[in-house]
Write an enzyme that holds these catalytic residues in place. Sequence first.
Site, PDB file in Angstrom:
ATOM      1  N   LYS A  23      88.569 -43.958  36.237  1.00 56.88           N
ATOM      2  CA  LYS A  23      88.624 -43.668  34.981  1.00 56.88           C
ATOM      3  C   LYS A  23      89.834 -42.728  34.740  1.00 56.88           C
ATOM      4  O   LYS A  23      90.836 -43.447  34.468  1.00 56.88           O
ATOM      5  CB  LYS A  23      87.394 -42.869  34.553  1.00 56.88           C
ATOM      6  CG  LYS A  23      85.913 -43.779  34.778  1.00 56.88           C
ATOM      7  CD  LYS A  23      84.764 -43.123  34.662  1.00 56.88           C
ATOM      8  CE  LYS A  23      83.424 -43.748  34.667  1.00 56.88           C
ATOM      9  NZ  LYS A  23      83.277 -44.800  35.568  1.00 56.88           N
ATOM     10  N   SER A  28      77.795 -39.781  29.873  1.00 59.11           N
ATOM     11  CA  SER A  28      78.814 -41.008  29.830  1.00 59.11           C
ATOM     12  C   SER A  28      78.493 -41.561  28.419  1.00 59.11           C
ATOM     13  O   SER A  28      79.643 -42.286  27.978  1.00 59.11           O
ATOM     14  CB  SER A  28      78.576 -41.906  30.728  1.00 59.11           C
ATOM     15  OG  SER A  28      77.441 -42.576  30.845  1.00 59.11           O
ATOM     16  N   HIS A  31      83.387 -38.722  34.095  1.00 60.57           N
ATOM     17  CA  HIS A  31      83.893 -38.471  32.792  1.00 60.57           C
ATOM     18  C   HIS A  31      84.680 -37.262  32.487  1.00 60.57           C
ATOM     19  O   HIS A  31      85.223 -37.070  31.556  1.00 60.57           O
ATOM     20  CB  HIS A  31      83.064 -38.777  31.840  1.00 60.57           C
ATOM     21  CG  HIS A  31      82.178 -40.327  31.766  1.00 60.57           C
ATOM     22  ND1 HIS A  31      83.331 -41.448  31.560  1.00 60.57           N
ATOM     23  CD2 HIS A  31      81.219 -40.586  32.501  1.00 60.57           C
ATOM     24  CE1 HIS A  31      82.477 -42.552  31.821  1.00 60.57           C
ATOM     25  NE2 HIS A  31      81.226 -42.064  32.436  1.00 60.57           N
TER      26      HIS A  31
HETATM   27  C1  LIG Z   1      78.535 -40.990  35.129  1.00 61.35           C
HETATM   28  C2  LIG Z   1      79.085 -42.018  36.050  1.00 61.35           C
HETATM   29  N1  LIG Z   1      78.697 -41.943  37.223  1.00 61.35           N
HETATM   30  C3  LIG Z   1      79.249 -43.271  38.150  1.00 61.35           C
HETATM   31  C4  LIG Z   1      79.738 -44.047  37.345  1.00 61.35           C
HETATM   32  C5  LIG Z   1      79.995 -45.226  38.384  1.00 61.35           C
HETATM   33  O1  LIG Z   1      81.465 -45.131  38.687  1.00 61.35           O
HETATM   34  P1  LIG Z   1      82.332 -46.576  39.122  1.00 61.35           P
HETATM   35  O2  LIG Z   1      82.551 -47.198  37.857  1.00 61.35           O
HETATM   36  O3  LIG Z   1      83.447 -45.992  39.907  1.00 61.35           O
HETATM   37  O4  LIG Z   1      81.290 -47.402  39.972  1.00 61.35           O
HETATM   38  C6  LIG Z   1      79.935 -44.111  36.191  1.00 61.35           C
HETATM   39  C7  LIG Z   1      80.695 -45.569  35.586  1.00 61.35           C
HETATM   40  O5  LIG Z   1      80.622 -45.831  34.545  1.00 61.35           O
HETATM   41  C8  LIG Z   1      79.560 -43.141  35.120  1.00 61.35           C
HETATM   42  O6  LIG Z   1      79.533 -43.221  33.963  1.00 61.35           O
END
Ligand SMILES: Cc1ncc(COP(=O)(O)O)c(C=O)c1O
Length: 416
Positions: free
Chosen positions: A235, A176, A204
Amino acid sequence: MTDIEQHLADLEDRGLYRRMRLVSGPQGARVLLDGKPVLVMCSNNYLGLADHPRVREAAADAARRWGVGSSGSRLISGNMTVHRRLEKRLAEFKGTEAALLFGSGYLANTGIIPALTQPGDVVFSDELNHASIVDGCRLSRAEVFVYDHGDLEHLAWGLRQARGTGSLIVTDSMFSMDGDFAPLEGIVELAHQHDARVMVDEAHATGTTGPGGRGAVAAAGLTNEVDVIVGTLGKSLGAYGAYVACDTQMARYLVNVARPFIFSTAPAPPVAAAAAEALEILIEEPRRVQRLRQNSELFRRELNRHGFEVDPTGAHIVPLITGNAESAMKMTETALERGVFAQGIRPPTVAPGLCRLRLSVMASHKQDELRAAARVLAAAAKGVGFTPDTGMPGEFAPPARFIEDTDDQDGLASVA
Ligand SMILES: Cc1ncc(COP(=O)(O)O)c(C=O)c1O
């Protein structure tokens, strides 16, 4: 001074204090930020679907048909048709037997990792995995082996040490904060050798990578080799929530064991319907994914031209590492003055000394906007002592007709 005041003061002293900026109107490539029109270069709304007319309409229609709340856990209040339909479409899209919705990616990761491990097991986690995976590991009560970022030899070494112990390997597919990819083939091969399960978080990569935006696991042809694929709906798919794509047995297991599924209210019907509509748009219009790729290449080339060391072939997430927090925030503020919003990222989101601007390209950015953003960022970088060859330090010019949605400006420019 109370301990809380002390903590806040300490965060300020260390340049780590955070505040929220106010966005008036919908999320898009341009927003009104604290009352000022800006070009957004730090959004996860990668395909520009968060305010797509069809997505808005789907949410509004769902609210009319099914109401707003889901009223409880699906195991208690019942499974709504809007959830079941979305899960069916997600499973078809991902090419898996089943899909299961979670309230968010954070809830999915903090629920699945503990569900798949027992005390005494070992979770192998990449050092740059998202915080929700880190927290899932902590909650699991399993032993956690953090392997060096993308380092298959280190992972293999750890797996050898854990011989005979139940194991789960967990990784982001696209990281991310860096926009790079996990070595999925190697991970799956090691998992086979050591009889470990594999969980991949495609937060992502969903909608941005692989055939028609189906993610990095699909791109590598590994859908049937990965036990659990997590994806988010907040996203690229412009809504909120998350899903797990897996086989039917795994889905049944998670329904019974994953605590955030059992003990948390199901996603709201309008949100589920909005995500479902966004998914249909993604399937109908794969050109959005191509457009994102073209925009990413263009933006990376432009940054290169201005002297930033950026891989021109990389993904839509582009880190500009500034090192310390002060430089990151100064660069953010300077760019903002010139109409470009690129939020600085500091610990604990990234390691100390690796503060950065985490830039992200959207399919809905215009090419001229990306050129202007690169120019503005180069000028801002100069201000903190970087010496990229900036050429003309440009001002990002807001378009003549900016969406002036001031209705919801309440004078609260920020939570101070
Ligand atoms: C790799 C990754 N997994 C999980 C999440 C969490 O997702 P959510 O925003 O739906 O809680 C994020 C959020 O930025 C993320 O970057």
